[in-house]
Write an enzyme that holds these catalytic residues in place. Structure first.
Site, mmCIF file in Angstrom:
data_model
loop_
_atom_site.group_PDB
_atom_site.id
_atom_site.type_symbol
_atom_site.label_atom_id
_atom_site.label_comp_id
_atom_site.label_asym_id
_atom_site.label_seq_id
_atom_site.Cartn_x
_atom_site.Cartn_y
_atom_site.Cartn_z
ATOM 1 C CB SER A 1 -40.871 -104.919 52.004
ATOM 2 O OG SER A 1 -40.427 -103.672 52.462
ATOM 3 C CG ASP B 1 -37.264 -101.078 51.693
ATOM 4 O OD1 ASP B 1 -37.388 -100.252 50.767
ATOM 5 O OD2 ASP B 1 -38.234 -101.579 52.289
ATOM 6 C CG ASP C 1 -40.830 -102.384 48.907
ATOM 7 O OD1 ASP C 1 -40.048 -101.975 49.781
ATOM 8 O OD2 ASP C 1 -42.069 -102.352 49.044
ATOM 9 C CG ASP D 1 -41.842 -99.529 51.215
ATOM 10 O OD1 ASP D 1 -40.736 -99.912 51.638
ATOM 11 O OD2 ASP D 1 -42.915 -100.124 51.475
#
Length: 447
Positions: A102, A241, A243, A245
């Protein structure tokens, strides 16, 4: 429910080469997951990753383990976490595996699973996978080995899904939008979604090299996008960010619009258009200003523990759709099964166009209370500072002083030996003063 050895609240995460994030462990994890999932239906698992250099190694290790268990693999390549959840569902796969840490630096990585319906794996399946990790690794007969195929149109499918969450009667024509993809998994997705919907797009953070993910760009480092919005005269900015999400936004004045403000904008638009299903879920860290502003609209608001997993659980319990965290994790369960930065951003753009207002004007709908956060380090000596009478007394005094105009939150960090002291109030000086008083009481106990 059994005790977890490997899985945390957001899968397995750590420094590459240490703990569990190494080729040997991950091969065994792929095999264990394959053994547990085998024979439940399609016998196929999807694997996607962000742009970290270690993704190649971990992808290969998972592929070997799954194949040895007789599971077929669909390789998605670099894809946002919410895209992997969506594609797992549409391909009717057994599970989806995300290789990502992430918003963490490139030298960390992690692995998490989505079930066939695009939600997090059930606890009992995670526990079964952990139990299988203790068994000796075997290999199915050669004619039963899993095959791996690359899914070449994955990005195009997800781009169309994102565009489908934006009303077909609206267009982004005439809007100049800066998009910061954190050199992460949305680099080849988010700019195309916005430009295909008509926006004039300026890209930053779209040149991943395996080592630069989240490095001075993206939702956790907002200076780059604020500077670009101001110098380019853009209408707004999207910062995702690593990833994809979570999202933070920037208005045309250079103000950062956080997850609380994004939640408010989406909820108010849903209320006005008759689409609001119930209320809104925030967390213990959600700003008091959000709670008060929703209350004025007559919208119910409840708080979960910190973490998008807990927001999701509470939304599902209540049968509501909208929830999130001030960090920019925003859930729209009527549209997507997990936090999706691109989808959340499109809902804000929808609200702007419907109201014919700028992001600056829309975000002015509620006043954020100043929050003071003080972290106090403590060594675990068998004394819990949060149960100390001196700390509790300091907390009671702060709450009495602030009354209904403020809020106090004390909690332990889930990842470090820290006590987090948070005080918010409509009076910045009061919140700072009271936070320092409580922090001093914690230090006395912790030292």
């Amino acid at each position: 429910m059994g005790e977890r050895k490997y899985f945390g609240t957001d899968g397995i995460r750590g420094k590459v080469g240490e703990s569990a994030i190494n080729p040997e462990f991950v091969t065994k994890l792929g095999w264990a997951a394959g053994k547990v999932l085998a024979g439940q239906g399609t016998n196929k698992v999807l694997i996607g990753k962000d742009t970290r250099i270690s993704g190649y190694m971990l992808e290969s290790a998972l592929e070997a383990g799954l194949s040895a268990a007789g599971i077929n693999i669909g390789l998605l390549g670099p894809m946002p976490t919410p895209a992997i959840a969506y594609l797992t569902k549409t391909f009717r796969s057994e599970a989806g595996i995300v290789i990502s840490a992430s918003h963490n630096p490139y030298y960390d990585n992690g692995i998490k699973f989505f079930s066939a319906d695009g939600f997090k794996l059930d606890d009992d399946i995670e526990i079964a996978i952990e139990a299988m990790m203790d068994e000796p690794m075997t290999c199915v007969a050669s004619n039963k080995l899993g095959k791996a195929t690359r899914i070449n149109d994955a990005a195009g499918r997800y781009i169309e899904f994102c565009k489908g969450t934006f009303p077909s009667d609206l267009s982004l024509k005439g809007l100049k939008i800066v998009v910061d993809c954190a050199h992460g998994a949305t680099y080849h997705i988010a700019p195309l979604v916005l430009s295909e919907l008509g926006a004039d797009v300026i890209e930053i953070g779209t040149s991943p090299n395996g080592l630069n993910i989240n490095d001075r760009v993206g939702a956790t480092s907002m200076k780059a996008i604020v500077d670009r919005v101001l110098e380019s005269g853009a209408d707004l900015g999207f910062a995702l960010d690593g990833d994809g999400d979570r999202i933070m936004m920037v208005d045309n004045q250079g103000n950062v619009i956080d997850g609380d403000q994004i939640l408010y904008i989406i909820a108010r638009d849903a209320l006005r258009s008759g689409r609001l299903n119930g209320g809104v879920v925030g967390t213990l860290m959600s700003n008091l200003g959000l709670e008060n502003a929703l209350s004025k609209l007559g919208v119910p608001f409840v708080r979960s523990k910190v973490g998008d997993r807990y927001v999701m659980e509470l939304l599902q319990q209540k049968g509501w759709s909208i929830g999130g965290e001030n960090s920019g994790h925003v859930l729209n369960l009527n549209l997507a099964s997990t936090g999706d930065g691109i989808v959340a951003g499109l809902q804000v753009l929808t609200a702007m166009l419907r109201a014919n207002m700028s992001l600056y004007e829309l975000a002015g709908g509620f006043d954020k209370y100043p929050q003071t956060l003080v972290n106090v380090r403590f060594e675990d000596k068998g004394i819990d500072p949060l149960e100390s009478e001196a700390v509790l007394q300091a907390k009671r005094e702060a709450e009495a002083t602030l009354g209904k105009r403020g809020r106090v939150l004390l909690r332990k960090s889930g990842t470090e030996p820290l006590i987090r002291v948070m005080v918010e109030s409509d009076d910045e000086l009061a919140s700072t003063t009271q936070a320092e008083k409580i922090a001093a009481a914690v230090r006395n106990v912790a030292s």
